[in-house]
Design an enzyme around this catalytic site. Structure first.
Site, PDB file in Angstrom:
ATOM      1  N   ARG A  58      40.318  79.950  44.304  1.00 59.87           N
ATOM      2  CA  ARG A  58      41.388  79.167  43.653  1.00 59.87           C
ATOM      3  C   ARG A  58      41.634  79.620  42.217  1.00 59.87           C
ATOM      4  O   ARG A  58      40.737  80.110  41.548  1.00 59.87           O
ATOM      5  CB  ARG A  58      41.052  77.678  43.767  1.00 59.87           C
ATOM      6  N   GLN A 114      45.063  68.704  36.547  1.00 63.22           N
ATOM      7  CA  GLN A 114      43.731  69.247  36.283  1.00 63.22           C
ATOM      8  C   GLN A 114      43.747  70.110  35.026  1.00 63.22           C
ATOM      9  O   GLN A 114      42.828  70.054  34.203  1.00 63.22           O
ATOM     10  CB  GLN A 114      43.242  70.042  37.492  1.00 63.22           C
ATOM     11  N   ASP A 160      49.227  65.725  47.062  1.00 64.08           N
ATOM     12  CA  ASP A 160      48.218  65.729  48.125  1.00 64.08           C
ATOM     13  C   ASP A 160      48.722  65.078  49.421  1.00 64.08           C
ATOM     14  O   ASP A 160      48.045  65.130  50.452  1.00 64.08           O
ATOM     15  CB  ASP A 160      46.946  65.007  47.654  1.00 64.08           C
TER      16      ASP A 160
END
Ligand code: S3P
Length: 405
Positions: A112, A159, A291
């Site tokens: 990632r 994030q 999500d």
């Protein structure tokens, strides 16, 4: 069979990561109620434990804060497992420490993107590197001092925003972050709450996770006779984009009893089976439902007409390439689906039996399980068994509310 009864989703994953981290670096001890105890959040807890923070984990979690500079050098590498939130948020505090650390992850996390945090943290004076400037492991060494920045996010990521905010605690000055599309603001809300309590919070109650509830919300909408009361779920406006989209699709959802608790909105949702219509989902809405896209794509496959979901490039940077995985699943089910650039087009209609691959991705597994339950055709799911990443009690909760009237 239908989804019937009252249901309380597990504690919010994003908020649990943040309260574990902030209470660990705060002064005094904090009792956390309703924290999510899943693989991802336990990765954060174990990382903090390895740096000397004491936790008492029973029904509630009690954290003994060590203060901003009280963490100790971990004896070995910090394993963030499958959790990018753990890695990116912990990096934000580790760049402010006087010791070196290494952050590693599992096979999926090791693929990632991390340049998105390496770049702004380096601009703040941090000493953070990876071998290819993109993928884990992350190597962090003490810096000569962090300084504030003005930074415009290159990706709409909470994030990344949170990593910068946490690092800025170590500058003692004000950093400014610009985002063109609003992403979840739990770090902002929690920091505000900590600051208004002299950075010492004795008790914190985590709201139920809207992203986990989304599976059963979808299940209830899709199965005839369903009537599900989702209790105590987080309703932070930066998280509930799916709710707005579903209401646009003609979903019968009643929002009840909204309250503010620890600076976060919580409430109940009454969901009834509905006949859904296709809609268009716009680019700026995506971060507020990032999500939930796998579940939304499945809902769209059962809706009347076409649904277009715009600008899904960020889905390629999740636990798997979720855009491709959604396309492959819907295509295997015989759904009229296509991707144009990063936009997903889905026409509702009949589905046929298929074997679906969740590719070791928790959210794909759970979305496919709902699809399997509500559809009348044979569906086999492979590559699952990973719901413990975000929702260890998924199957237990499922069995409680999936029943005959
Ligand atoms: C999260 C933010 C989102 C989300 C992830 C949790 C968080 O990621 O997909 O599950 O807790 O900040 P990005 O902010 O990178 O999109």
């Amino acid at each position: 069979m239908s989804f019937i009864g009252r249901y309380s989703p597990p504690g919010d994953k994003s908020i649990t990561h943040r309260i574990l981290i902030l209470s660990a670096i705060s002064k005094g001890s904090c009792k956390i109620e309703y924290a999510l105890k899943a693989d991802d959040t336990m990765a954060t807890l174990n990382a903090l434990k390895a740096m000397g923070v004491e936790f008492d984990v029973e029904e509630n979690i009690i954290v003994k804060g060590v203060g901003l500079k009280g963490l100790k050098r971990p004896k070995s590498e910090i394993d963030c497992k499958n959790s990018a939130t753990s890695m990116r948020l912990l990096a934000g505090i580790l760049v402010g420490q006087d010791f070196d650390s290494i952050l590693i992850g599992d096979k999926s996390l090791s693929k990632r993107p991390m340049k998105r945090i390496i770049e702004p943290l380096t601009l703040m004076g941090a000493n953070i590197k990876s071998d290819d400037n993109e993928h884990p492991p992350l190597f962090i060494n003490p810096s000569e001092g962090l300084h504030p920045i003005e930074y415009e996010l290159t990706v709409p990521s909470a994030q990344v925003k949170s990593a910068i905010m946490l690092a800025s605690l170590y500058t003692g000055e004000v950093s400014t972050i610009f985002e063109s599309k609003e992403s979840r603001n739990h770090t902002e809300m929690m920091l505000d709450y900590f600051y208004s309590n002299d950075f010492k919070v004795d008790e914190y109650t985590v709201p139920g996770d809207f992203s986990s509830a989304a599976f059963f919300i979808a299940g209830a909408l899709l199965s005839k006779g369903s009537e599900l009361l989702v209790e105590n779920v987080g309703l932070n406006p930066t998280r509930i984009g799916l709710l707005e989209v579903l209401q646009r699709m003609n979903a019968n959802i009643d929002v009840q009893d909204i309250k503010l608790k620890n600076n976060e909105l919580v409430g109940n949702l009454l969901i009834k089976h509905s006949s859904l219509d296709g809609t268009e989902v716009y680019s700026e809405e995506i971060p507020t439902m990032i999500d939930e896209i796998p579940m939304l794509a499945i809902l769209a496959a059962f809706a009347n007409g076409e649904t277009i979901i715009r600008d899904l490039g960020e889905l390629r940077a999740k636990e798997t390439d979720r855009l491709q995985a959604i396309f492959s699943a819907l295509d295997a089910l015989g759904v009229d689906v296509r991707i144009e650039e990063d936009d997903l087009y889905i026409k509702g209609g009949k589905i046929k039996p298929a074997i679906l691959n969740a590719e070791g991705d928790h959210r794909l597994e759970m979305a496919f399980e709902i699809l399997k339950a509500v559809s009348k055709v044979d569906i086999e799911i492979r590559g699952g068994n990973v719901s413990s990443v975000s929702y260890p009690d998924f199957y237990k909760d499922f069995n409680k509310i999936w029943r005959t009237k």
